[in-house]
Design a protein around this motif. Structure first.
Motif, short mmCIF file in Angstrom:
data_model
loop_
_atom_site.label_atom_id
_atom_site.label_comp_id
_atom_site.label_asym_id
_atom_site.label_seq_id
_atom_site.Cartn_x
_atom_site.Cartn_y
_atom_site.Cartn_z
N ALA A 172 0.83 -1.21 0.00
CA ALA A 172 0.00 0.00 0.00
C ALA A 172 0.86 1.26 0.00
O ALA A 172 0.58 2.22 -0.72
CB ALA A 172 -0.92 -0.01 1.22
N GLN A 173 1.92 1.27 0.79
CA GLN A 173 2.80 2.43 0.85
C GLN A 173 3.54 2.62 -0.46
O GLN A 173 3.70 3.75 -0.94
CB GLN A 173 3.78 2.27 2.01
CG GLN A 173 3.14 2.38 3.38
CD GLN A 173 4.16 2.23 4.50
OE1 GLN A 173 5.35 2.00 4.26
NE2 GLN A 173 3.69 2.36 5.74
N ALA A 174 4.02 1.53 -1.05
CA ALA A 174 4.76 1.63 -2.31
C ALA A 174 3.86 2.16 -3.42
O ALA A 174 4.30 2.97 -4.25
CB ALA A 174 5.33 0.27 -2.69
N GLU A 175 2.60 1.76 -3.43
CA GLU A 175 1.70 2.16 -4.50
C GLU A 175 1.19 3.60 -4.34
O GLU A 175 0.61 4.14 -5.29
CB GLU A 175 0.52 1.20 -4.57
CG GLU A 175 0.90 -0.19 -5.07
CD GLU A 175 -0.28 -1.14 -5.15
OE1 GLU A 175 -0.13 -2.22 -5.77
OE2 GLU A 175 -1.36 -0.80 -4.63
N GLN A 176 1.44 4.22 -3.20
CA GLN A 176 1.06 5.62 -3.02
C GLN A 176 1.89 6.55 -3.90
O GLN A 176 1.46 7.64 -4.24
CB GLN A 176 1.23 6.02 -1.56
CG GLN A 176 0.20 5.43 -0.62
CD GLN A 176 0.44 5.83 0.82
OE1 GLN A 176 1.38 6.57 1.13
NE2 GLN A 176 -0.41 5.35 1.72
N GLU A 196 0.96 -1.04 -10.22
CA GLU A 196 0.33 -1.95 -9.26
C GLU A 196 1.28 -3.11 -8.98
O GLU A 196 1.94 -3.62 -9.89
CB GLU A 196 -0.99 -2.49 -9.82
CG GLU A 196 -2.07 -1.44 -9.98
CD GLU A 196 -2.66 -1.01 -8.65
OE1 GLU A 196 -2.66 -1.81 -7.70
OE2 GLU A 196 -3.11 0.15 -8.56
N ILE A 197 1.33 -3.51 -7.71
CA ILE A 197 2.22 -4.59 -7.29
C ILE A 197 1.39 -5.73 -6.70
O ILE A 197 0.63 -5.52 -5.76
CB ILE A 197 3.24 -4.11 -6.24
CG1 ILE A 197 4.07 -2.95 -6.79
CG2 ILE A 197 4.16 -5.26 -5.81
CD1 ILE A 197 4.98 -2.31 -5.76
N ALA A 198 1.54 -6.91 -7.28
CA ALA A 198 0.86 -8.10 -6.77
C ALA A 198 1.92 -9.12 -6.36
O ALA A 198 3.01 -9.19 -6.96
CB ALA A 198 -0.06 -8.70 -7.83
N LEU A 199 1.61 -9.91 -5.34
CA LEU A 199 2.54 -10.94 -4.87
C LEU A 199 1.80 -12.27 -4.77
O LEU A 199 0.65 -12.32 -4.33
CB LEU A 199 3.11 -10.59 -3.49
CG LEU A 199 3.95 -9.32 -3.37
CD1 LEU A 199 3.07 -8.17 -2.87
CD2 LEU A 199 5.10 -9.53 -2.41
#
Length: 230
Positions: free
Chosen positions: A25-29, A34-37
């Protein structure tokens, strides 16, 4: 392997999943990306290789027993009141079949399984599974084609970072491979939680550099680490 067992092996707790989700959430601010794992125990069953290896051992056992056919036949005849010509082939069949079943079970044990399956087959399976997950999770379907998937396959000890075509045009694959290598090393050292978080931060920094956040920055994918059942 059950999901709970895999999570325990990696020493991931509810707190770990919460921290990883917060890191995403912080990285996507700071980025429109978009980051998925995703985490899975293995990318394939590898049943063909396990069965082939078991059949090979069974064949070797048959080859070793065959020169002793006559002594074995005499021994079997001495054990029964009424000798029969079927005793020897039945004994050989049961011996080889038992060895095959035992070896197949043994070859499913994690460290042995990893050594039986060719590295090329493991690489291909992980790549195909990561692409499948990339599609099924919807990472490919973001508005600006700026999604990435961090995919970890535990048995093979491999990590793949799959980027959508909008990202691959601007960010070199070598940079993703570097982050993937660091994550794999961290997991092998027993630092799965911190390594996932570090990988998310590194990916977020790269995405923020090339895909900065817009005024409207919707969250198109669910944050956090997903553990796949198959």
């Amino acid at each position: 392997m059950k999901t709970d067992t895999l999570i325990k092996k990696l020493k991931l707790t509810d707190s770990s999943f919460a921290r990883i989700k917060e890191a995403v959430a912080q990285a996507e601010q700071h980025t429109s990306g978009e980051i998925a794992l995703a985490l899975t125990y293995e990318s394939d069953t590898y049943a063909f290789y396990e069965l082939f290896a078991a059949l090979t051992v069974g064949s070797l056992v048959f080859a070793v027993l065959l020169p002793f056919a006559q002594p074995l036949e005499q021994l079997l005849d001495s054990l029964f009141w009424q000798p029969s010509p079927v005793y020897l082939p039945l004994f050989l069949w049961m011996s080889c079949f038992g060895v095959i079943i035992a070896c197949y079970c043994i070859f499913n044990i994690e460290p042995i399984d990893r050594r039986i399956v060719p590295r090329s087959a493991q690489y291909r399976a992980v790549w195909n599974r990561s692409l499948r997950c990339f599609t099924e999770s919807g990472v490919y379907h973001t508005e600006r084609h700026s999604g990435i998937l961090i995919f970890v396959s535990y048995l093979e000890r491999q990590v793949r970072i799959v980027a959508d075509n909008g990202i691959s045009k601007k960010i070199s694959t070598d940079l993703w491979n570097l982050i993937a290598g660091e994550l794999a090393a961290g997991i092998s050292e027993g630092r799965a939680e911190d390594s996932f978080i570090q990988a998310v931060r590194r990916c977020g920094e790269l995405l923020a550099e090339h895909f900065p956040a817009h005024k409207e920055n919707p969250n198109e994918l669910a944050d956090g680490l997903v553990v796949l059942e198959d």
